[in-house]
Motif scaffolding. Sequence first.
Motif, PDB file in Angstrom:
ATOM      1  N   VAL A  83       1.032  -1.128   0.082  1.00  0.00           N
ATOM      2  CA  VAL A  83      -0.006  -0.135  -0.028  1.00  0.00           C
ATOM      3  C   VAL A  83       0.938   1.237   0.024  1.00  0.00           C
ATOM      4  O   VAL A  83       1.742   1.292   0.855  1.00  0.00           O
ATOM      5  CB  VAL A  83      -1.067   0.079   1.392  1.00  0.00           C
ATOM      6  CG1 VAL A  83      -1.587   1.383   1.329  1.00  0.00           C
ATOM      7  CG2 VAL A  83      -2.170  -1.079   1.185  1.00  0.00           C
ATOM      8  N   VAL A  84       0.685   2.164  -0.901  1.00  0.00           N
ATOM      9  CA  VAL A  84       1.337   3.422  -0.851  1.00  0.00           C
ATOM     10  C   VAL A  84      -0.004   4.437  -0.509  1.00  0.00           C
ATOM     11  O   VAL A  84      -0.720   4.723  -1.328  1.00  0.00           O
ATOM     12  CB  VAL A  84       1.847   3.903  -2.441  1.00  0.00           C
ATOM     13  CG1 VAL A  84       2.458   5.113  -2.415  1.00  0.00           C
ATOM     14  CG2 VAL A  84       2.880   2.595  -2.737  1.00  0.00           C
ATOM     15  N   ILE A  92       0.017  -2.130  -4.850  1.00  0.00           N
ATOM     16  CA  ILE A  92      -0.344  -3.321  -5.289  1.00  0.00           C
ATOM     17  C   ILE A  92      -1.451  -4.119  -4.944  1.00  0.00           C
ATOM     18  O   ILE A  92      -2.468  -4.621  -5.452  1.00  0.00           O
ATOM     19  CB  ILE A  92       1.064  -4.486  -4.870  1.00  0.00           C
ATOM     20  CG1 ILE A  92       2.160  -3.937  -5.679  1.00  0.00           C
ATOM     21  CG2 ILE A  92       0.378  -5.900  -5.280  1.00  0.00           C
ATOM     22  CD1 ILE A  92       3.460  -4.669  -4.837  1.00  0.00           C
ATOM     23  N   LEU A  93      -1.896  -3.763  -3.797  1.00  0.00           N
ATOM     24  CA  LEU A  93      -3.081  -3.964  -3.079  1.00  0.00           C
ATOM     25  C   LEU A  93      -4.562  -3.738  -3.899  1.00  0.00           C
ATOM     26  O   LEU A  93      -5.553  -4.493  -4.086  1.00  0.00           O
ATOM     27  CB  LEU A  93      -3.439  -3.487  -1.582  1.00  0.00           C
ATOM     28  CG  LEU A  93      -4.680  -3.892  -1.032  1.00  0.00           C
ATOM     29  CD1 LEU A  93      -5.035  -5.496  -0.747  1.00  0.00           C
ATOM     30  CD2 LEU A  93      -5.216  -2.986   0.140  1.00  0.00           C
ATOM     31  N   TYR A  94      -4.377  -2.668  -4.551  1.00  0.00           N
ATOM     32  CA  TYR A  94      -5.426  -2.157  -5.337  1.00  0.00           C
ATOM     33  C   TYR A  94      -5.199  -2.882  -6.929  1.00  0.00           C
ATOM     34  O   TYR A  94      -6.121  -3.210  -7.403  1.00  0.00           O
ATOM     35  CB  TYR A  94      -5.640  -0.456  -5.432  1.00  0.00           C
ATOM     36  CG  TYR A  94      -6.511  -0.233  -6.609  1.00  0.00           C
ATOM     37  CD1 TYR A  94      -8.238  -0.418  -6.056  1.00  0.00           C
ATOM     38  CD2 TYR A  94      -6.326   0.654  -7.474  1.00  0.00           C
ATOM     39  CE1 TYR A  94      -8.914   0.163  -7.117  1.00  0.00           C
ATOM     40  CE2 TYR A  94      -7.355   0.946  -8.469  1.00  0.00           C
ATOM     41  CZ  TYR A  94      -8.653   0.726  -8.214  1.00  0.00           C
ATOM     42  OH  TYR A  94      -9.429   1.169  -8.953  1.00  0.00           O
ATOM     43  N   TRP A 118     -10.286   3.845   0.508  1.00  0.00           N
ATOM     44  CA  TRP A 118      -9.452   3.887   1.812  1.00  0.00           C
ATOM     45  C   TRP A 118      -7.920   4.212   1.369  1.00  0.00           C
ATOM     46  O   TRP A 118      -7.541   5.046   2.188  1.00  0.00           O
ATOM     47  CB  TRP A 118      -9.375   2.711   2.322  1.00  0.00           C
ATOM     48  CG  TRP A 118      -8.635   2.318   3.310  1.00  0.00           C
ATOM     49  CD1 TRP A 118      -8.517   2.785   4.683  1.00  0.00           C
ATOM     50  CD2 TRP A 118      -7.267   1.520   3.390  1.00  0.00           C
ATOM     51  NE1 TRP A 118      -7.502   2.420   5.174  1.00  0.00           N
ATOM     52  CE2 TRP A 118      -6.705   1.600   4.522  1.00  0.00           C
ATOM     53  CE3 TRP A 118      -6.665   0.616   2.043  1.00  0.00           C
ATOM     54  CZ2 TRP A 118      -5.570   1.128   5.148  1.00  0.00           C
ATOM     55  CZ3 TRP A 118      -5.689   0.079   2.758  1.00  0.00           C
ATOM     56  CH2 TRP A 118      -5.112   0.287   3.893  1.00  0.00           C
ATOM     57  N   ILE A 119      -7.270   3.791   0.360  1.00  0.00           N
ATOM     58  CA  ILE A 119      -5.824   4.276   0.116  1.00  0.00           C
ATOM     59  C   ILE A 119      -5.894   5.860  -0.313  1.00  0.00           C
ATOM     60  O   ILE A 119      -5.069   6.581   0.281  1.00  0.00           O
ATOM     61  CB  ILE A 119      -5.309   3.416  -1.191  1.00  0.00           C
ATOM     62  CG1 ILE A 119      -5.311   1.952  -0.557  1.00  0.00           C
ATOM     63  CG2 ILE A 119      -4.167   3.992  -1.274  1.00  0.00           C
ATOM     64  CD1 ILE A 119      -4.827   0.909  -1.761  1.00  0.00           C
ATOM     65  N   LYS A 120      -6.977   6.013  -1.035  1.00  0.00           N
ATOM     66  CA  LYS A 120      -6.874   7.711  -1.567  1.00  0.00           C
ATOM     67  C   LYS A 120      -7.061   8.598  -0.508  1.00  0.00           C
ATOM     68  O   LYS A 120      -6.618   9.625  -0.272  1.00  0.00           O
ATOM     69  CB  LYS A 120      -8.219   7.686  -2.511  1.00  0.00           C
ATOM     70  CG  LYS A 120      -7.952   9.192  -3.334  1.00  0.00           C
ATOM     71  CD  LYS A 120      -7.196   8.862  -4.634  1.00  0.00           C
ATOM     72  CE  LYS A 120      -7.010  10.157  -5.357  1.00  0.00           C
ATOM     73  NZ  LYS A 120      -6.192  10.027  -6.354  1.00  0.00           N
ATOM     74  N   GLU A 121      -7.845   7.899   0.826  1.00  0.00           N
ATOM     75  CA  GLU A 121      -8.093   9.031   1.792  1.00  0.00           C
ATOM     76  C   GLU A 121      -6.795   9.012   3.020  1.00  0.00           C
ATOM     77  O   GLU A 121      -6.855   9.440   3.831  1.00  0.00           O
ATOM     78  CB  GLU A 121      -9.481   8.508   2.550  1.00  0.00           C
ATOM     79  CG  GLU A 121     -10.428   9.132   1.673  1.00  0.00           C
ATOM     80  CD  GLU A 121     -11.582   8.493   2.339  1.00  0.00           C
ATOM     81  OE1 GLU A 121     -11.834   7.920   3.471  1.00  0.00           O
ATOM     82  OE2 GLU A 121     -12.660   8.472   1.730  1.00  0.00           O
ATOM     83  N   GLY A 122      -5.674   8.217   2.471  1.00  0.00           N
ATOM     84  CA  GLY A 122      -4.671   8.169   3.259  1.00  0.00           C
ATOM     85  C   GLY A 122      -4.171   6.751   3.948  1.00  0.00           C
ATOM     86  O   GLY A 122      -3.290   6.667   4.751  1.00  0.00           O
ATOM     87  N   ALA A 123      -4.949   5.910   3.635  1.00  0.00           N
ATOM     88  CA  ALA A 123      -4.627   4.394   4.092  1.00  0.00           C
ATOM     89  C   ALA A 123      -4.517   4.555   5.566  1.00  0.00           C
ATOM     90  O   ALA A 123      -3.688   4.083   6.272  1.00  0.00           O
ATOM     91  CB  ALA A 123      -3.585   3.947   3.427  1.00  0.00           C
TER      92      ALA A 123
END
Length: 126
Positions: A83-84, A92-94, A118-123
């Motif tokens: 996750v970045v 990679i998770l996405y 979720w990632i876009k909002e900062g994970a």
Amino acid sequence: MHKNKLINLIAILMGIFLFGACEYATIQPDSPPPPPPPGDSTSFSLKVQPFFNTSCAGCHNGSVAPDLRSGKSYQSLFDNNMVVALSPETSILYTCLLSGGSMVNYGNATDNAIVYNWIKEGAKNN
Ligand code: HEC
């Protein structure tokens, strides 16, 4: 004459090979899912982990990285650089859930959008 035919044949074969290689490497550029409704912040514990529990943790149970079991998943995703934060396109998770990705069979549009947002909002571990 004979030599020319051979060169042509090699050129054609190389063309097929190169074309095939490109086809294989192409990951379909799915358009990003819509953002969540206002006020509906994507919570890791309430939205993402339930998806892992249902669709992923059967296999990702500690024997296959990332460990996606409840209580282990957040740490494991970051330990394995999957996750970045803020960047789903390079996580990679996405990307593994998109067409062409290795886990495409286990997500659906709704679940993938949860992971994306979720990632876009900062994970966050929220
Ligand atoms: C049927 C078993 C199975 C299920 C279900 C499954 N996975 Fe996987 N997953 C694997 C295996 C085996 C690997 C390692 C080999 C590979 O990359 O194919 C893997 C690899 C991965 C990787 C690493 C990919 C990489 O390129 O390094 C991620 C991330 C991942 N899975 C996420 C998920 C998510 C998220 C789900 C649920 C939506 C899921 N997996 C469901 C078996 C599974």
